[in-house]
Scaffold this motif. Sequence first.
Motif, PDB file in Angstrom:
ATOM      1  N   UNK A 178       0.848  -1.188   0.000  1.00 42.98           N
ATOM      2  CA  UNK A 178       0.000   0.000   0.000  1.00 42.98           C
ATOM      3  C   UNK A 178       0.885   1.239   0.000  1.00 42.98           C
ATOM      4  N   UNK A 179       0.372   2.308  -0.620  1.00 39.59           N
ATOM      5  CA  UNK A 179       1.096   3.569  -0.747  1.00 39.59           C
ATOM      6  C   UNK A 179       0.358   4.659   0.003  1.00 39.59           C
ATOM      7  N   UNK A 180       1.116   5.591   0.587  1.00 42.02           N
ATOM      8  CA  UNK A 180       0.520   6.702   1.318  1.00 42.02           C
ATOM      9  C   UNK A 180       0.928   8.010   0.651  1.00 42.02           C
ATOM     10  N   UNK A 181      -0.065   8.832   0.364  1.00 39.61           N
ATOM     11  CA  UNK A 181       0.230  10.136  -0.206  1.00 39.61           C
ATOM     12  C   UNK A 181      -1.034  10.889  -0.555  1.00 39.61           C
ATOM     13  N   UNK A 182      -0.817  12.069  -1.086  1.00 36.97           N
ATOM     14  CA  UNK A 182      -1.928  12.921  -1.514  1.00 36.97           C
ATOM     15  C   UNK A 182      -2.289  12.498  -2.937  1.00 36.97           C
ATOM     16  N   UNK A 183      -3.573  12.213  -3.215  1.00 34.88           N
ATOM     17  CA  UNK A 183      -3.968  11.785  -4.551  1.00 34.88           C
ATOM     18  C   UNK A 183      -3.453  12.752  -5.629  1.00 34.88           C
ATOM     19  N   UNK A 184      -2.883  12.182  -6.688  1.00 30.24           N
ATOM     20  CA  UNK A 184      -2.351  12.972  -7.791  1.00 30.24           C
ATOM     21  C   UNK A 184      -0.910  13.414  -7.603  1.00 30.24           C
ATOM     22  N   UNK A 212       4.120   0.617   2.551  1.00 28.21           N
ATOM     23  CA  UNK A 212       4.256  -0.572   3.395  1.00 28.21           C
ATOM     24  C   UNK A 212       3.996  -1.766   2.490  1.00 28.21           C
ATOM     25  N   UNK A 213       4.823  -2.793   2.627  1.00 25.92           N
ATOM     26  CA  UNK A 213       4.653  -3.979   1.787  1.00 25.92           C
ATOM     27  C   UNK A 213       4.895  -5.231   2.609  1.00 25.92           C
ATOM     28  N   UNK A 214       4.093  -6.262   2.312  1.00 27.35           N
ATOM     29  CA  UNK A 214       4.282  -7.568   2.929  1.00 27.35           C
ATOM     30  C   UNK A 214       5.169  -8.374   1.996  1.00 27.35           C
ATOM     31  N   UNK A 215       6.239  -8.917   2.528  1.00 22.33           N
ATOM     32  CA  UNK A 215       7.163  -9.711   1.724  1.00 22.33           C
ATOM     33  C   UNK A 215       7.847 -10.740   2.590  1.00 22.33           C
ATOM     34  N   UNK A 216       9.040 -11.103   2.200  1.00 25.64           N
ATOM     35  CA  UNK A 216       9.809 -12.082   2.961  1.00 25.64           C
ATOM     36  C   UNK A 216      11.231 -11.575   3.112  1.00 25.64           C
ATOM     37  N   UNK A 217      11.747 -11.669   4.323  1.00 27.02           N
ATOM     38  CA  UNK A 217      13.139 -11.319   4.612  1.00 27.02           C
ATOM     39  C   UNK A 217      13.669 -12.343   5.604  1.00 27.02           C
ATOM     40  N   UNK A 218      14.833 -12.846   5.325  1.00 23.50           N
ATOM     41  CA  UNK A 218      15.459 -13.856   6.190  1.00 23.50           C
ATOM     42  C   UNK A 218      14.554 -15.068   6.402  1.00 23.50           C
ATOM     43  N   UNK A 219      13.814 -15.450   5.359  1.00 27.59           N
ATOM     44  CA  UNK A 219      12.987 -16.650   5.425  1.00 27.59           C
ATOM     45  C   UNK A 219      11.704 -16.523   6.212  1.00 27.59           C
ATOM     46  N   UNK A 220      11.309 -15.315   6.565  1.00 29.90           N
ATOM     47  CA  UNK A 220      10.065 -15.146   7.311  1.00 29.90           C
ATOM     48  C   UNK A 220       9.287 -13.956   6.760  1.00 29.90           C
ATOM     49  N   UNK A 221       7.959 -13.985   6.914  1.00 23.93           N
ATOM     50  CA  UNK A 221       7.156 -12.859   6.441  1.00 23.93           C
ATOM     51  C   UNK A 221       7.606 -11.574   7.137  1.00 23.93           C
ATOM     52  N   UNK A 222       7.667 -10.511   6.357  1.00 19.72           N
ATOM     53  CA  UNK A 222       8.130  -9.247   6.913  1.00 19.72           C
ATOM     54  C   UNK A 222       7.368  -8.084   6.290  1.00 19.72           C
ATOM     55  N   UNK A 223       7.468  -6.967   6.955  1.00 23.53           N
ATOM     56  CA  UNK A 223       6.904  -5.721   6.455  1.00 23.53           C
ATOM     57  C   UNK A 223       8.071  -4.832   6.047  1.00 23.53           C
ATOM     58  N   UNK A 224       7.997  -4.335   4.815  1.00 21.78           N
ATOM     59  CA  UNK A 224       9.009  -3.382   4.337  1.00 21.78           C
ATOM     60  C   UNK A 224       8.398  -1.988   4.415  1.00 21.78           C
ATOM     61  N   UNK A 225       9.060  -1.130   5.168  1.00 16.20           N
ATOM     62  CA  UNK A 225       8.679   0.272   5.283  1.00 16.20           C
ATOM     63  C   UNK A 225       9.573   1.053   4.331  1.00 16.20           C
TER      64      UNK A 225
END
Length: 194
Positions: free
Chosen positions: A67-73, A80-93
């Motif tokens: 998901x993305x945060x900002x002012x439309x346009x 924020x993204x759900x992914x994998x880091x070090x073999x476990x589910x992670x959130x990338x900020x």
Amino acid sequence: MAFAKVRLMRHFLLLLPVLALAGCKPPPTDADIAASEAAAPVSPSEPIDSPETEGAVWADSQTAGRILYGIPGEPPLMALACGEANGQPSIRLTRFAIADEGALAFAALIGNGHVSRIPVDATEVDGASIWQGDIPASDPKLEVLTGSREVGVTIPGAGRLVLNRSSRPGELIEACRAAAEPIDQANESAAPDQ
């Protein structure tokens, strides 16, 4: 003739300090170039102003689980993204603010009755260094994003970003955590009995 000698002597005396100074310094060399490059002071970039976030919202990205945060346009301010880091589910900020190459920092998040510090690094993305950090989806530090109140995100030099009230970050984090549960249960059932 005496007048010419005096005049010549006067010119010589005026040039003497210049000649003396020139004799004090050797000519430049390749070693001087390397020394000046190594000794050049390195300082952080000037901090940016805190961005205006009135009217900013969370929206789905074209990338699933992000998901993305900002002012439309306008360009996004954070993701924020759900992914994998070090073999476990992670959130990338990801904070879309220019970061000095090689810089390390903590994103300070305050809101929803929590205070968290999440490590972020200057990461090159499309030729520019921006702030990114991965944290396990199960980490309690993410609770700061799971409520529905306003959250402040501060990264040194990148200003303070106000995340307006939204349940979207919490929904993403909970979905990422839930995706990890079947993996964890499968690993437990595959483990030999002792």
